[in-house]
Design a protein around this motif. Structure first.
Motif, PDB file in Angstrom:
ATOM      1  N   ARG A  43     -29.216  25.669 -17.520  1.00  0.00           N
ATOM      2  CA  ARG A  43     -29.331  26.787 -16.568  1.00  0.00           C
ATOM      3  C   ARG A  43     -29.822  28.054 -17.260  1.00  0.00           C
ATOM      4  NH1 ARG A  43     -23.995  24.918 -13.475  1.00  0.00           N
ATOM      5  NH2 ARG A  43     -25.040  23.504 -12.030  1.00  0.00           N
ATOM      6  N   ARG A  44     -29.350  28.288 -18.496  1.00  0.00           N
ATOM      7  CA  ARG A  44     -29.840  29.446 -19.258  1.00  0.00           C
ATOM      8  C   ARG A  44     -31.339  29.304 -19.522  1.00  0.00           C
ATOM      9  NH1 ARG A  44     -25.240  28.617 -22.399  1.00  0.00           N
ATOM     10  NH2 ARG A  44     -26.528  27.896 -24.122  1.00  0.00           N
ATOM     11  N   MET A  45     -31.783  28.091 -19.819  1.00  0.00           N
ATOM     12  CA  MET A  45     -33.222  27.864 -20.029  1.00  0.00           C
ATOM     13  C   MET A  45     -34.004  28.144 -18.755  1.00  0.00           C
ATOM     14  SD  MET A  45     -33.381  24.509 -22.488  1.00  0.00           S
ATOM     15  CE  MET A  45     -35.114  24.272 -22.152  1.00  0.00           C
ATOM     16  N   GLU A  46     -33.453  27.763 -17.607  1.00  0.00           N
ATOM     17  CA  GLU A  46     -34.119  28.045 -16.337  1.00  0.00           C
ATOM     18  C   GLU A  46     -34.257  29.547 -16.107  1.00  0.00           C
ATOM     19  OE1 GLU A  46     -33.335  25.758 -12.602  1.00  0.00           O
ATOM     20  OE2 GLU A  46     -31.668  25.048 -13.826  1.00  0.00           O
ATOM     21  N   ARG A  47     -33.169  30.281 -16.336  1.00  0.00           N
ATOM     22  CA  ARG A  47     -33.214  31.738 -16.154  1.00  0.00           C
ATOM     23  C   ARG A  47     -34.214  32.359 -17.127  1.00  0.00           C
ATOM     24  NH1 ARG A  47     -27.590  31.036 -15.478  1.00  0.00           N
ATOM     25  NH2 ARG A  47     -27.203  31.560 -17.653  1.00  0.00           N
ATOM     26  N   SER A  48     -34.215  31.884 -18.356  1.00  0.00           N
ATOM     27  CA  SER A  48     -35.140  32.395 -19.362  1.00  0.00           C
ATOM     28  C   SER A  48     -36.586  32.121 -18.946  1.00  0.00           C
ATOM     29  CB  SER A  48     -34.843  31.742 -20.713  1.00  0.00           C
ATOM     30  OG  SER A  48     -35.779  32.136 -21.669  1.00  0.00           O
ATOM     31  N   ARG A  49     -36.821  30.926 -18.405  1.00  0.00           N
ATOM     32  CA  ARG A  49     -38.166  30.569 -17.962  1.00  0.00           C
ATOM     33  C   ARG A  49     -38.602  31.466 -16.807  1.00  0.00           C
ATOM     34  NH1 ARG A  49     -39.227  27.083 -14.232  1.00  0.00           N
ATOM     35  NH2 ARG A  49     -41.322  26.334 -14.008  1.00  0.00           N
ATOM     36  N   SER A  50     -37.702  31.734 -15.866  1.00  0.00           N
ATOM     37  CA  SER A  50     -38.026  32.617 -14.740  1.00  0.00           C
ATOM     38  C   SER A  50     -38.320  34.030 -15.227  1.00  0.00           C
ATOM     39  CB  SER A  50     -36.872  32.660 -13.745  1.00  0.00           C
ATOM     40  OG  SER A  50     -36.689  31.422 -13.150  1.00  0.00           O
ATOM     41  N   LEU A  51     -37.495  34.519 -16.149  1.00  0.00           N
ATOM     42  CA  LEU A  51     -37.708  35.857 -16.693  1.00  0.00           C
ATOM     43  C   LEU A  51     -39.039  35.934 -17.427  1.00  0.00           C
ATOM     44  CD1 LEU A  51     -36.639  38.709 -17.226  1.00  0.00           C
ATOM     45  CD2 LEU A  51     -35.534  37.804 -19.283  1.00  0.00           C
ATOM     46  N   SER A  52     -39.363  34.919 -18.211  1.00  0.00           N
ATOM     47  CA  SER A  52     -40.631  34.951 -18.949  1.00  0.00           C
ATOM     48  C   SER A  52     -41.813  34.899 -17.993  1.00  0.00           C
ATOM     49  CB  SER A  52     -40.702  33.806 -19.969  1.00  0.00           C
ATOM     50  OG  SER A  52     -40.791  32.564 -19.334  1.00  0.00           O
ATOM     51  N   GLN A  53     -41.689  34.166 -16.872  1.00  0.00           N
ATOM     52  CA  GLN A  53     -42.765  34.145 -15.883  1.00  0.00           C
ATOM     53  C   GLN A  53     -42.947  35.534 -15.262  1.00  0.00           C
ATOM     54  OE1 GLN A  53     -41.528  30.985 -13.245  1.00  0.00           O
ATOM     55  NE2 GLN A  53     -43.028  29.577 -14.119  1.00  0.00           N
ATOM     56  N   MET A  54     -41.841  36.216 -14.954  1.00  0.00           N
ATOM     57  CA  MET A  54     -41.941  37.557 -14.379  1.00  0.00           C
ATOM     58  C   MET A  54     -42.564  38.533 -15.377  1.00  0.00           C
ATOM     59  SD  MET A  54     -38.562  38.133 -12.022  1.00  0.00           S
ATOM     60  CE  MET A  54     -37.365  37.709 -13.271  1.00  0.00           C
ATOM     61  N   LEU A  55     -42.137  38.454 -16.643  1.00  0.00           N
ATOM     62  CA  LEU A  55     -42.702  39.329 -17.669  1.00  0.00           C
ATOM     63  C   LEU A  55     -44.184  39.049 -17.875  1.00  0.00           C
ATOM     64  CD1 LEU A  55     -39.824  39.371 -20.306  1.00  0.00           C
ATOM     65  CD2 LEU A  55     -40.539  41.241 -18.801  1.00  0.00           C
ATOM     66  N   GLN A  56     -44.562  37.784 -17.859  1.00  0.00           N
ATOM     67  CA  GLN A  56     -45.967  37.427 -18.019  1.00  0.00           C
ATOM     68  C   GLN A  56     -46.789  37.979 -16.849  1.00  0.00           C
ATOM     69  OE1 GLN A  56     -46.681  33.212 -17.959  1.00  0.00           O
ATOM     70  NE2 GLN A  56     -48.649  33.414 -18.973  1.00  0.00           N
ATOM     71  N   PHE A  57     -46.269  37.837 -15.635  1.00  0.00           N
ATOM     72  CA  PHE A  57     -46.966  38.361 -14.462  1.00  0.00           C
ATOM     73  C   PHE A  57     -47.102  39.886 -14.561  1.00  0.00           C
ATOM     74  CE2 PHE A  57     -46.987  40.005 -10.100  1.00  0.00           C
ATOM     75  CZ  PHE A  57     -48.105  39.341  -9.611  1.00  0.00           C
ATOM     76  N   GLY A  58     -46.025  40.568 -14.967  1.00  0.00           N
ATOM     77  CA  GLY A  58     -46.066  42.026 -15.114  1.00  0.00           C
ATOM     78  C   GLY A  58     -47.063  42.456 -16.181  1.00  0.00           C
ATOM     79  N   ALA A  59     -47.077  41.763 -17.315  1.00  0.00           N
ATOM     80  CA  ALA A  59     -48.015  42.102 -18.397  1.00  0.00           C
ATOM     81  C   ALA A  59     -49.452  41.909 -17.938  1.00  0.00           C
ATOM     82  CB  ALA A  59     -47.727  41.254 -19.631  1.00  0.00           C
ATOM     83  N   LEU A  60     -49.714  40.811 -17.224  1.00  0.00           N
ATOM     84  CA  LEU A  60     -51.075  40.594 -16.713  1.00  0.00           C
ATOM     85  C   LEU A  60     -51.448  41.659 -15.689  1.00  0.00           C
ATOM     86  CD1 LEU A  60     -51.255  36.705 -16.369  1.00  0.00           C
ATOM     87  CD2 LEU A  60     -52.510  38.156 -17.961  1.00  0.00           C
ATOM     88  N   GLY A  61     -50.488  42.061 -14.852  1.00  0.00           N
ATOM     89  CA  GLY A  61     -50.759  43.119 -13.878  1.00  0.00           C
ATOM     90  C   GLY A  61     -51.097  44.440 -14.553  1.00  0.00           C
TER      91      GLY A  61
END
Length: 173
Positions: free
Chosen positions: A124-142
């Protein structure tokens, strides 16, 4: 990568994952964790040992995978699936808020051993980490896209300003 040599047949590559899921076997519902996936099978870990030949329903979010246990070592079992499965769809499937309910068990829940609970917690921690990294990646690309758009607009503005200044100077004479 498959094994080779006499007595071994080549096997499909496995994708290493750590995905919490629920399984329903002849003993009812239980928690499990998927450790690797191929297109026709997976290795899962659960505290309630599964017997080779046993059929089970594995649930991850809204996905249901039907499979048969082909081997078991301690708390790990190899599952051959009825249909072709996608590791990506299992990884990307969001967890349900509630667990599937077994009407035969009512509200009674099995007590998980500490090892299984910590494994599911890690997944579950890996899932949360994966979601957070996806959000950060989207924000960085934006942000990168915004900076690039401002830089391009500035360059285009400067390119168009020079001829406009020359035209206005020519008309004012």
């Amino acid at each position: 990568m498959g094994r080779s040599g006499p007595g071994y047949k080549n096997r499909e590559a496995r994708r290493q994952v750590l995905i919490p899921c629920r399984i329903k076997s002849v003993r009812g519902w239980g928690d499990a964790c998927i450790h690797n996936v191929s297109s026709r099978g997976m290795m899962i870990a659960c505290d309630d040992p599964l017997a080779p030949g046993e059929y089970l329903d594995l649930r991850r979010g809204r996905q249901v995978v039907i499979g048969r246990v082909v081997w078991r070592r301690d708390r790990f079992s190899g599952i051959r699936t009825q249909d072709v499965i996608s590791a990506d769809s299992l990884v990307n499937e969001p967890r349900l808020e509630g667990r599937p309910v077994d009407p035969q068990q009512g509200t009674e829940r099995r007590v998980m051993r500490q090892s299984m609970a910590s494994e599911i917690d890690a997944a579950r921690r890996m899932e949360r980490s994966r979601s957070l990294s996806q959000m950060l990646q989207f924000g960085a690309l934006g942000i990168f896209g915004l900076v690039a758009a401002v830089a391009i607009a500035t360059q285009v503005g400067q390119m168009l300003a020079r001829p406009a200044v020359q035209i206005s100077q020519a008309l004012s004479r």
